[in-house]
Design a protein around this motif. Structure first.
Motif, PDB file in Angstrom:
ATOM      1  N   VAL A  17     -89.424 -31.600  31.932  1.00 39.95           N
ATOM      2  CA  VAL A  17     -89.759 -31.436  33.346  1.00 39.95           C
ATOM      3  C   VAL A  17     -88.494 -31.677  34.155  1.00 39.95           C
ATOM      4  O   VAL A  17     -87.836 -32.707  33.987  1.00 39.95           O
ATOM      5  CB  VAL A  17     -90.859 -32.421  33.778  1.00 39.95           C
ATOM      6  N   ASP A  18     -88.164 -30.749  35.031  1.00 38.25           N
ATOM      7  CA  ASP A  18     -86.935 -30.857  35.810  1.00 38.25           C
ATOM      8  C   ASP A  18     -87.231 -30.472  37.258  1.00 38.25           C
ATOM      9  O   ASP A  18     -87.509 -29.305  37.554  1.00 38.25           O
ATOM     10  CB  ASP A  18     -85.863 -29.936  35.223  1.00 38.25           C
ATOM     11  N   ARG A  40     -87.537 -36.139  29.812  1.00 36.45           N
ATOM     12  CA  ARG A  40     -87.307 -35.557  28.495  1.00 36.45           C
ATOM     13  C   ARG A  40     -88.587 -35.527  27.665  1.00 36.45           C
ATOM     14  O   ARG A  40     -89.502 -36.313  27.881  1.00 36.45           O
ATOM     15  CB  ARG A  40     -86.246 -36.374  27.750  1.00 36.45           C
ATOM     16  N   ARG A  41     -88.600 -34.632  26.727  1.00 35.45           N
ATOM     17  CA  ARG A  41     -89.711 -34.545  25.783  1.00 35.45           C
ATOM     18  C   ARG A  41     -89.790 -35.833  24.954  1.00 35.45           C
ATOM     19  O   ARG A  41     -88.799 -36.310  24.423  1.00 35.45           O
ATOM     20  CB  ARG A  41     -89.494 -33.349  24.853  1.00 35.45           C
ATOM     21  N   GLY A  42     -90.997 -36.409  24.874  1.00 38.98           N
ATOM     22  CA  GLY A  42     -91.200 -37.580  24.033  1.00 38.98           C
ATOM     23  C   GLY A  42     -90.683 -38.887  24.602  1.00 38.98           C
ATOM     24  O   GLY A  42     -90.656 -39.895  23.895  1.00 38.98           O
ATOM     25  N   GLY A 206     -94.739 -40.736  21.318  1.00 37.33           N
ATOM     26  CA  GLY A 206     -94.329 -40.468  19.943  1.00 37.33           C
ATOM     27  C   GLY A 206     -94.839 -39.154  19.404  1.00 37.33           C
ATOM     28  O   GLY A 206     -94.325 -38.642  18.397  1.00 37.33           O
ATOM     29  N   GLN A 207     -95.843 -38.581  20.067  1.00 41.83           N
ATOM     30  CA  GLN A 207     -96.367 -37.278  19.660  1.00 41.83           C
ATOM     31  C   GLN A 207     -95.658 -36.131  20.372  1.00 41.83           C
ATOM     32  O   GLN A 207     -96.091 -34.980  20.299  1.00 41.83           O
ATOM     33  CB  GLN A 207     -97.869 -37.226  19.936  1.00 41.83           C
ATOM     34  N   GLY A 208     -94.560 -36.454  21.084  1.00 39.04           N
ATOM     35  CA  GLY A 208     -93.750 -35.418  21.719  1.00 39.04           C
ATOM     36  C   GLY A 208     -94.110 -35.112  23.153  1.00 39.04           C
ATOM     37  O   GLY A 208     -93.527 -34.215  23.775  1.00 39.04           O
ATOM     38  N   VAL A 209     -95.068 -35.852  23.712  1.00 38.02           N
ATOM     39  CA  VAL A 209     -95.467 -35.639  25.099  1.00 38.02           C
ATOM     40  C   VAL A 209     -94.540 -36.439  26.012  1.00 38.02           C
ATOM     41  O   VAL A 209     -94.232 -37.606  25.727  1.00 38.02           O
ATOM     42  CB  VAL A 209     -96.929 -36.081  25.321  1.00 38.02           C
ATOM     43  N   ALA A 210     -94.091 -35.837  27.108  1.00 43.60           N
ATOM     44  CA  ALA A 210     -93.339 -36.575  28.111  1.00 43.60           C
ATOM     45  C   ALA A 210     -94.326 -37.398  28.932  1.00 43.60           C
ATOM     46  O   ALA A 210     -95.375 -36.898  29.327  1.00 43.60           O
ATOM     47  CB  ALA A 210     -92.571 -35.617  29.014  1.00 43.60           C
ATOM     48  N   VAL A 211     -94.001 -38.656  29.177  1.00 43.82           N
ATOM     49  CA  VAL A 211     -94.892 -39.533  29.931  1.00 43.82           C
ATOM     50  C   VAL A 211     -94.169 -40.020  31.181  1.00 43.82           C
ATOM     51  O   VAL A 211     -93.093 -40.608  31.090  1.00 43.82           O
ATOM     52  CB  VAL A 211     -95.341 -40.750  29.101  1.00 43.82           C
ATOM     53  N   LEU A 212     -94.766 -39.743  32.351  1.00 44.76           N
ATOM     54  CA  LEU A 212     -94.269 -40.309  33.609  1.00 44.76           C
ATOM     55  C   LEU A 212     -95.159 -41.502  33.925  1.00 44.76           C
ATOM     56  O   LEU A 212     -96.367 -41.356  34.165  1.00 44.76           O
ATOM     57  CB  LEU A 212     -94.334 -39.275  34.731  1.00 44.76           C
TER      58      LEU A 212
END
Length: 519
Positions: A17-18, A40-42, A206-212
């Protein structure tokens, strides 16, 4: 002094996400000023800032609720995102978990997961419940939980309910989730359940999801986040790896030059020892409370600690008359009748509930929320609007409520400023006793410091104050004496120099046989 930073964190190939140059104006107020945000991813990316800093506005733009000013750009996984479009946000895989999880308590876990689902298993038009239960169980287990998905939501612990909301966000759409936004997921949780949420967040990342991850609890940010972005006054002032920071440096970034107000004042609890009790609670029994007795002297701040269900979160409501109770409550010898809020107010008792929804009216203006405790005070055959305005703006200045716009609806104010308005509506009555339940729940560092300073000032004026809080640090900061609730009674107490956050946390977590009973 905090060094402001606008350094770029992610490598270009890592970006998921940018956001670039995001600005938003509401009338004459610039809520966001050319903010960049890269996730970033993850990774777990923390978004910090005091109430009114622009966090909520930025998230609402990302979700499609607001459209930014011209010049903003956004990309998800390299593809342009139409900011201000909820449909575009969903199609890009952006999911949002708010403090209100949107779950239906009397429905089962599997039924809640099916709400809005686009992946229902059907045969001849009927839902295949065995297949859905298996899919729901697998979704919950992927998040590290193993409870039975046939249970009702109302039967689950708070971290389990959050896991259901996250599982629903991750499972129910035709496109895989790219970014999960968690808004204050632990705001109303006791400290012993926070660990479960942080583990859950790490599992999702850890499953590759970006978390905000949005939270006012800086200790959580240090523990769970990889990167932190701080907003202040609608501007990004810091974007750095969390590893470079401590709780104190993050607090400095959030509040700027006002860090000195966060320290605990020098206050001798013995200053009230010679004073007689003014507020006496004896043999109080009500929801989760079983024969509690305590006294408060003028100028004393007494804390109530304990786990959820110990009685901590219901005792003040019972004292005030919000819940049915037995036992006696007296203020300077005057008996306050049970289950009678009007009697308590008339006697000089004020009560700030832990849930803002119970004491704040988002559809009323800020001025109406503040004046509601005594609406006829400025009546002179008609309402004296000039006097109302002067009183309202006086409290806005005194408590640092922003924006200074009393006619705006309550919904226009951040959570911290809503909390200040709730406090102001009681302070205008000049109560002799203040019952404060989670007084800084869901507010930022600066608002918390201001509310703590107000408690100090009110105690110095001779008010008797009782603070029930799930935050050990808060109780250690403001209280002269703390009672620890367990199984409906005060099972331990402490005052003086040995009253520390560590002691409160330890005493709170002891089982019912782990400490001496208060005499």
């Amino acid at each position: 002094m905090c060094t402001e930073s606008t350094s770029e964190i992610p490598e270009a190939g890592d970006l998921l996400v940018d956001l670039k140059r995001v600005s938003k104006r509401f009338g004459g107020l610039m809520a966001l000023k050319s903010v960049d945000l890269s996730i970033r991813r993850g990774e777990v990316h923390a978004l910090l800032g005091h109430n009114g800093s622009g966090k909520s506005t930025l998230v609402k733009i990302l979700a499609g609720y607001h459209r930014p000013e011209h010049g903003a750009e956004a990309f998800v996984d390299g593809m342009p995102l139409d900011l201000g479009s909820g449909v575009a946000a969903r199609k890009a895989g952006l999911r949002f978990i708010h403090q209100d999880l949107g779950l239906i308590p009397e429905m089962s876990v599997v039924e809640n997961l099916l709400l809005g689902s686009e992946r229902q298993e059907r045969r001849w038009g009927r839902i295949q419940w065995s297949a859905e239960r298996a899919r729901a169980q697998a979704a919950i287990e992927r998040l590290g939980h193993s409870f039975d998905v046939r249970k009702k939501i109302s039967e689950l612990r708070a971290p389990e309910r959050t896991s259901v909301a996250i599982a629903r966000a991750l499972e129910n759409w035709e496109r895989d989730v790219s970014c999960l936004v968690l808004d204050e997921p632990t705001a109303s949780m006791p400290s012993h359940e926070v660990d479960d949420i942080l583990t859950l967040v790490s599992t999702v990342a850890g499953q590759g999801v970006a978390v905000l991850y949005i939270s006012h609890r800086l200790e959580e940010i240090i523990r769970v986040a990889d990167t932190v972005t701080v907003l202040r006054g609608g501007t990004r002032v810091l974007a750095e790896p969390v590893a470079q920071h401590t709780v104190r440096t993050l607090a400095q970034a959030v509040v700027g030059n006002h860090m000195e107000t966060l320290s605990k004042p020098e206050r001798d609890p013995a200053r009230v020892d010679g004073r007689p009790p003014v507020f006496v609670v004896k043999d109080l029994t009500g929801p989760d409370v079983n024969g509690l007795s305590f006294e408060v002297r003028a100028g004393e701040v007494v804390g109530i600690a304990g786990l959820t269900g110990s009685g901590r979160d219901t005792v003040l409501g019972s004292v005030f008359g919000r819940h049915p109770r037995t036992g006696s409550v007296t203020l300077k010898g005057r008996t306050i009748r049970a289950h009678n809020i009007s009697d308590a107010i008339a006697a000089g008792v004020a009560y700030l509930p832990g849930d803002r929804a119970e004491g704040f009216f988002s559809t009323l203006s800020a001025s109406e929320n503040l004046l509601i405790t005594a609406p006829g005070r400025h009546w002179r055959g008609r309402f004296h609007r000039k006097c109302e305005h002067e009183e309202t703006t006086g409290f806005f200045a005194k408590l640092g409520i922003v924006p200074v716009a009393p006619t705006l609806p309550g919904s226009s104010f951040s959570g911290g400023n809503q909390q200040k308005l709730m406090l102001a509506k009681w302070l205008r009555l000049q109560p002799e006793v203040l019952l404060l339940e989670e007084p800084t729940q869901g507010v930022d560092v600066a608002a918390k410091s201001l509310i703590h300073d107000q408690i100090d000032r009110l105690a110095a004026e001779g008010r008797a104050i009782v603070v029930a809080s799930s935050e050990s640090e808060e109780l250690a900061r403001v209280c002269d004496r703390v009672l620890v609730m367990r199984d409906g009674v005060a099972a331990d107490s402490k005052n003086g120099a040995t009253l520390t956050a560590n002691w409160i946390t330890h005493a709170t977590l002891l089982d019912s046989h782990g400490s001496e009973t208060v005499q």
